[in-house]
Design a protein around this motif. Structure first.
Motif, PDB file in Angstrom:
ATOM      1  N   UNK A  82       3.357  93.085 -39.392  1.00 14.50           N
ATOM      2  CA  UNK A  82       4.145  93.655 -38.267  1.00 14.50           C
ATOM      3  C   UNK A  82       5.415  92.983 -38.026  1.00 14.50           C
ATOM      4  N   UNK A  83       5.645  91.675 -38.326  1.00 12.30           N
ATOM      5  CA  UNK A  83       6.787  90.870 -38.392  1.00 12.30           C
ATOM      6  C   UNK A  83       7.734  91.474 -39.487  1.00 12.30           C
ATOM      7  N   UNK A  84       7.280  91.587 -40.662  1.00  6.66           N
ATOM      8  CA  UNK A  84       8.013  92.241 -41.786  1.00  6.66           C
ATOM      9  C   UNK A  84       8.537  93.528 -41.151  1.00  6.66           C
ATOM     10  N   UNK A  85       7.733  94.342 -40.785  1.00  3.22           N
ATOM     11  CA  UNK A  85       8.105  95.971 -40.312  1.00  3.22           C
ATOM     12  C   UNK A  85       9.233  95.735 -39.127  1.00  3.22           C
ATOM     13  N   UNK A  86       9.113  94.932 -38.482  1.00  3.59           N
ATOM     14  CA  UNK A  86      10.007  94.739 -37.127  1.00  3.59           C
ATOM     15  C   UNK A  86      11.458  93.930 -37.779  1.00  3.59           C
ATOM     16  N   UNK A  87      11.488  93.387 -38.566  1.00  4.68           N
ATOM     17  CA  UNK A  87      12.868  92.749 -39.192  1.00  4.68           C
ATOM     18  C   UNK A  87      13.386  93.828 -39.925  1.00  4.68           C
ATOM     19  N   UNK A  88      12.759  94.481 -40.871  1.00  8.78           N
ATOM     20  CA  UNK A  88      13.323  95.433 -41.610  1.00  8.78           C
ATOM     21  C   UNK A  88      13.991  96.703 -40.678  1.00  8.78           C
ATOM     22  N   UNK A  89      13.193  97.003 -39.742  1.00  5.79           N
ATOM     23  CA  UNK A  89      13.727  97.929 -38.794  1.00  5.79           C
ATOM     24  C   UNK A  89      14.945  97.641 -37.990  1.00  5.79           C
ATOM     25  N   UNK A  90      14.643  96.359 -37.632  1.00  2.89           N
ATOM     26  CA  UNK A  90      15.999  95.761 -36.788  1.00  2.89           C
ATOM     27  C   UNK A  90      17.125  95.889 -37.908  1.00  2.89           C
ATOM     28  N   UNK A  91      17.169  95.574 -39.102  1.00  3.71           N
ATOM     29  CA  UNK A  91      18.114  95.660 -39.914  1.00  3.71           C
ATOM     30  C   UNK A  91      18.680  96.873 -40.202  1.00  3.71           C
ATOM     31  N   UNK A  92      17.754  98.035 -40.493  1.00  5.47           N
ATOM     32  CA  UNK A  92      18.138  99.320 -40.691  1.00  5.47           C
ATOM     33  C   UNK A  92      18.696  99.898 -39.457  1.00  5.47           C
ATOM     34  N   UNK A  93      18.194  99.744 -38.484  1.00  5.27           N
ATOM     35  CA  UNK A  93      18.815 100.232 -37.077  1.00  5.27           C
ATOM     36  C   UNK A  93      20.083  99.569 -36.970  1.00  5.27           C
ATOM     37  N   UNK A  94      20.330  98.503 -37.236  1.00  4.59           N
ATOM     38  CA  UNK A  94      21.626  97.724 -37.003  1.00  4.59           C
ATOM     39  C   UNK A  94      22.719  98.349 -37.822  1.00  4.59           C
ATOM     40  N   UNK A  95      21.997  98.620 -38.978  1.00  4.80           N
ATOM     41  CA  UNK A  95      22.861  99.060 -40.150  1.00  4.80           C
ATOM     42  C   UNK A  95      23.439 100.290 -39.581  1.00  4.80           C
ATOM     43  N   UNK A  96      22.322 101.387 -39.121  1.00  2.00           N
ATOM     44  CA  UNK A  96      22.926 102.685 -38.802  1.00  2.00           C
ATOM     45  C   UNK A  96      23.922 102.555 -37.577  1.00  2.00           C
ATOM     46  N   UNK A  97      23.901 101.470 -36.583  1.00  2.00           N
ATOM     47  CA  UNK A  97      24.824 101.394 -35.470  1.00  2.00           C
ATOM     48  C   UNK A  97      26.163 100.902 -35.935  1.00  2.00           C
ATOM     49  N   UNK A 103      24.859 106.222 -33.104  1.00  2.00           N
ATOM     50  CA  UNK A 103      24.568 105.461 -32.124  1.00  2.00           C
ATOM     51  C   UNK A 103      24.163 106.505 -30.932  1.00  2.00           C
ATOM     52  N   UNK A 104      22.734 106.637 -30.624  1.00  2.00           N
ATOM     53  CA  UNK A 104      22.311 107.213 -29.307  1.00  2.00           C
ATOM     54  C   UNK A 104      21.780 106.360 -28.505  1.00  2.00           C
ATOM     55  N   UNK A 105      21.649 106.989 -27.144  1.00  2.00           N
ATOM     56  CA  UNK A 105      21.478 106.040 -26.109  1.00  2.00           C
ATOM     57  C   UNK A 105      20.188 105.009 -26.115  1.00  2.00           C
ATOM     58  N   UNK A 106      19.227 105.327 -27.003  1.00  3.44           N
ATOM     59  CA  UNK A 106      18.162 104.659 -27.254  1.00  3.44           C
ATOM     60  C   UNK A 106      18.067 103.440 -28.464  1.00  3.44           C
ATOM     61  N   UNK A 107      19.367 103.595 -29.129  1.00  2.00           N
ATOM     62  CA  UNK A 107      19.329 102.897 -30.201  1.00  2.00           C
ATOM     63  C   UNK A 107      19.538 101.385 -30.104  1.00  2.00           C
ATOM     64  N   UNK A 108      20.394 100.796 -29.291  1.00  2.00           N
ATOM     65  CA  UNK A 108      20.325  99.454 -29.187  1.00  2.00           C
ATOM     66  C   UNK A 108      19.222  98.842 -28.446  1.00  2.00           C
ATOM     67  N   UNK A 109      18.517  99.779 -27.478  1.00  2.00           N
ATOM     68  CA  UNK A 109      17.525  98.934 -26.751  1.00  2.00           C
ATOM     69  C   UNK A 109      16.126  98.930 -27.867  1.00  2.00           C
ATOM     70  N   UNK A 110      16.273  99.977 -28.829  1.00  2.00           N
ATOM     71  CA  UNK A 110      15.087 100.052 -30.027  1.00  2.00           C
ATOM     72  C   UNK A 110      15.573  98.761 -30.872  1.00  2.00           C
ATOM     73  N   UNK A 111      16.707  98.167 -31.146  1.00  2.00           N
ATOM     74  CA  UNK A 111      17.201  97.352 -32.112  1.00  2.00           C
ATOM     75  C   UNK A 111      16.739  95.733 -31.331  1.00  2.00           C
TER      76      UNK A 111
END
Length: 129
Positions: A82-97, A103-111
């Motif tokens: 779960x930690x690995x999933x969340x770290x990688x998801x944080x990185x990918x979403x931050x990259x997209x932003x 950047x959509x309305x929920x992107x930064x809250x998701x990050x």
């Protein structure tokens, strides 16, 4: 490992990721707009999103089932995943932003959610050792 903290962490994670997974399976284009303010450009995008949604539902089910587990090694393994999933998801979403400027309305809250969950998992793993 503090079972109350682990129970809360895995419960909240299962609910959040289960809802996201269900959203990806049922209506991926809505999540694309909310997260990235973009409609899928490739016809394969909704199919891939639905597969990702199914994976999130499986991860949510595993987390929900392990909330009260007594087996320390299995729970620790799940928390590492779960930690690995969340770290990688944080990185990918931050990259997209920051790089792709999607950047959509929920992107930064998701990050922020994924970054906080990453840290919470690390704390739970550290306490377990």
């Amino acid at each position: 490992m503090n079972t109350a903290h682990r129970h809360t962490l895995l419960t909240l994670f299962a609910i959040a990721e289960g809802a996201t997974g269900l959203g990806l399976v049922v209506a991926p284009s809505i999540l694309f707009v909310l997260l990235f303010e973009a409609r899928p450009v490739a016809s394969e995008a909704p199919l891939i999103a639905r597969i990702c949604g199914a994976a999130l539902l499986a991860l949510a089910a595993a987390s929900w089932g392990a909330r009260d587990a007594e087996d320390r090694r299995s729970t620790l393994g799940l928390l590492v995943g779960v930690a690995l999933y969340n770290f990688l998801t944080t990185a990918v979403l931050t990259y997209s932003a920051l790089v792709l400027e999607m950047v959509g309305i929920l992107l930064w809250p998701a990050i922020l959610y994924h970054a906080a969950t990453s840290l919470w998992c690390l704390l739970a793993i550290w306490r377990a050792r």
